[in-house]
Design an enzyme around this catalytic site. Structure first.
Site, PDB file in Angstrom:
ATOM      1  N   THR A 418      88.378  37.962   1.914  1.00  0.00           N
ATOM      2  CA  THR A 418      89.525  38.823   1.578  1.00  0.00           C
ATOM      3  C   THR A 418      90.515  38.977   2.718  1.00  0.00           C
ATOM      4  OG1 THR A 418      88.326  40.801   2.281  1.00  0.00           O
ATOM      5  CG2 THR A 418      88.201  40.200  -0.068  1.00  0.00           C
ATOM      6  N   CYS A 468      84.800  47.046   0.104  1.00  0.00           N
ATOM      7  CA  CYS A 468      83.524  47.427  -0.531  1.00  0.00           C
ATOM      8  C   CYS A 468      83.716  47.615  -2.029  1.00  0.00           C
ATOM      9  CB  CYS A 468      82.997  48.731   0.062  1.00  0.00           C
ATOM     10  SG  CYS A 468      82.857  48.726   1.858  1.00  0.00           S
TER      11      CYS A 468
END
Ligand code: ATP
Ligand code: TZE
Ligand code: MG
Length: 542
Positions: A418, A468
């Site tokens: 990411t 997360c």
């Protein structure tokens, strides 16, 4: 009998141990049952036997092996091997040096050597092809068979490192078997994950002791192992593992379908996640229409894994007791439910590296997701991370693509890296494996890979646990999907959906505080309020 060396079948290599025979069985009867059911090579390893008994046993087992046209290898005792004219010997690192062994047994016998470290492969290369015919690579997993193991378990990745060393040093004459803690519940995974990075070789066989020697029915045990070796397909998750070819089409329609499946199937996403993420992750999960459960209790992992449409998110941001996480991974793997792994702060400290590596060696993950720092270090590309946040540096896109593919390939998973751009690579290879010939020349550059972009959205990096919660989103889509959906497409859709929710939230947020709230709202409303808004772009690399 003289075996043509490069025709020896190492696929199912039985190592004997008379100390573990079940009641009513003998060494002879166990080996006979095993040979009848597909064992392809036998090593007599009787550490505590007196010489006379050992020789008697060796002669009996030799007759049996000859009947089945299978080589008999003697462990450690060169004298016994010579005395009975066995087909070969196997020695460890602390036994007689290989050049002396070869001198004693002559050129035609099979010589095997135990190898635990890539450095030992350099020695093999120096000796050249006339010394060692095969190596036993281990130990892979902890085992009770070795009383005082000198090595710690290397996991499938350790085996792959040794295969890499064999390739790098051009040791192409040497065959390999993996040994240590191999059982029917992990053998498919070992065969699936143990390949050299260049895709050219996989292990030639697996070596087992207790699974056959201690079995009440050694024939059934051997047959079971034989079937796993011959199957060539590891169906580790209840989704369609065939390689996706449609990921360059309009993804908004896929995403819509996946969200409808989530709404209908209501996945239960067990989170074993860090304390910072727990509340936010639970709300993100609910917003998507799936149910979160934050649970770190060993006793309930099996029950949770058995819930229809369960999925597991393992996030190592704040450290949960290892035995709980391992039990959860085992439980979800056992019922073929998806697991997403987020190695938070992977290389920030030695403790984290060891912890994450231990967990990565303990199961098969459907998706491994990390920020640039985590994926680069997991791929072995960069030094230490400073904490849980990504590197400050701007990394070259090609390097990030390569690192993502490396992680995907190594862990046979869908890997996500990411940042402003998200990279997703599919290393599942359709769930296939084969003995000896690696991934049949499929290499890193062949792995399907996409880059997702949606413009710069700095607020996404300015709130904690946004990465997360992408993990929660991926787990929700994987868990909610029907079994004919493909994991790579599901992960790509989750990443795009999350990115788009981030973009829409950032348009109306005053700062990072309201952005968190807006992000939840946007995920909640995606495809409900305005299905036409869909900006993320996808670049397909092959
Ligand atoms: N500058 C950016 N532009 C667009 N998207 C971004 C940007 N930074 C992060 N993102 C997105 O934010 C999410 C989190 O990514 P990031 O790399 O920050 O994860 P992380 O460091 O693991 O987060 P955390 O540890 O706080 O949970 C991803 O979905 C990513 O696509
Ligand atoms: C801040 C933080 N510390 C450990 S985990 C975590 C959440 C973001 O990864
Ligand atoms: Mg993270």
């Amino acid at each position: 009998m003289v075996f043509i060396k490069n025709e020896v079948d190492y696929s199912l290599y039985l190592v004997t141990d008379s100390t573990m025979l079940p009641e009513g069985k003998t060494l002879y009867s166990q080996v006979e049952d095993a040979l009848e059911n597909g064992v392809s090579i036998v090593q007599l390893r009787e550490k505590d036997a007196e010489t006379k008994i050992f020789i008697q046993e060796a002669i009996e087992i030799q007759k049996l092996c000859q009947k089945f046209d299978v080589p008999l290898i003697i462990n450690d005792r060169i004298d016994v091997a010579l005395a009975i004219d066995a087909d070969g010997v196997h020695v460890g690192q602390d036994d007689m040096p290989i050049p002396m062994v070869r001198k004693l047994v002559g050129p035609n016998k099979i010589v095997g050597w135990s190898v635990g470290y890539p450095q030992e492969v350099e020695q093999l290369a120096q000796w050249g092809p006339d010394y060692v015919d095969y190596i036993g690579i281990g130990m892979v997993f902890p085992t009770d068979t070795k009383k005082n193991p000198k090595k710690s378990p290397m996991g499938p990745r350790g085996v792959a490192r040794i295969l890499d060393a064999l390739e790098n040093h051009g040791v192409d004459w040497c065959r390999t078997v993996a040994i240590g803690g191999l059982h029917p519940d992990n053998i498919s995974r070992v065969l699936y994950q143990c390949n050299s990075g260049n895709g050219r070789r996989s292990i030639d066989g697996i070596s087992v002791v207790s699974d056959i020697m201690a079995a009440k029915n050694a024939g059934t045990a051997a047959k079971n192992l034989r079937d796993l070796l011959d199957k060539g397909y590891y169906s580790f998750v209840n989704l369609q593992l065939s390689i996706s070819t449609i990921y360059d089409v309009d993804f908004s329609s896929h995403t819509k379908r996946f969200l409808e499946q989530v709404a209908k199937n209501r996945p239960l996403v067990q989170h074993i996640t860090n304390k910072v993420h727990q509340n936010f992750g639970a709300n993100i999960t609910l917003a998507l229409g799936s149910s979160p459960i934050m649970s770190e209790i060993k006793e309930e992992v099996n029950d949770l894994a058995h819930v229809p449409h369960s999925a597991l998110l393992v996030n190592t941001g704040s450290v949960t007791p290892l035995d709980v996480v391992k039990a959860a991974i085992e439980a979800y793997n056992c019922v073929r439910r998806p697991i997403v792994f987020d190695p938070v702060g992977y290389s920030a400290t030695t403790t984290r590296i060891v912890l994450n590596n231990t967990l990565l060696a303990s199961g098969q993950f459907t998706c491994v997701k990390g920020n640039t720092g985590e994926i680069l270090s997991l791929a072995g590309f960069s030094g230490k991370m400073r904490g849980v946040d990504a590197h400050d540096g701007n990394f070259d896109k090609d390097i990030l693509i390569q690192a993502t593919r490396e992680v995907a390939f190594r862990f046979r998973t869908v890997a996500v890296c990411t940042g402003e751009l998200d990279f997703i690579a599919d290393g599942t290879l359709g769930g296939t494996y084969s003995l000896s010939d690696g991934t049949r020349d499929r290499v890193l550059e062949d792995l399907p890979c996409v880059v997702v972009s949606n413009g710069s959205i700095p607020l996404m990096g300015d709130i904690t646990a946004s990465g997360c919660s992408l993990g929660s989103t991926i787990a929700s889509l994987l868990g909610g999907a029907n079994s004919d959906e493909n994991p790579f497409e599901l992960v790509v859709a989750a990443v795009m959906l999350y990115k788009e929710a981030g973009r829409l939230a950032s348009l109306i947020s005053e700062g990072s505080g309201s952005f968190s709230v807006q992000l939840i709202d946007k995920l909640h409303n995606c495809f409900r309020s305005n299905p036409r808004i869909w900006a993320p772009k996808i670049e397909t690399l092959n």
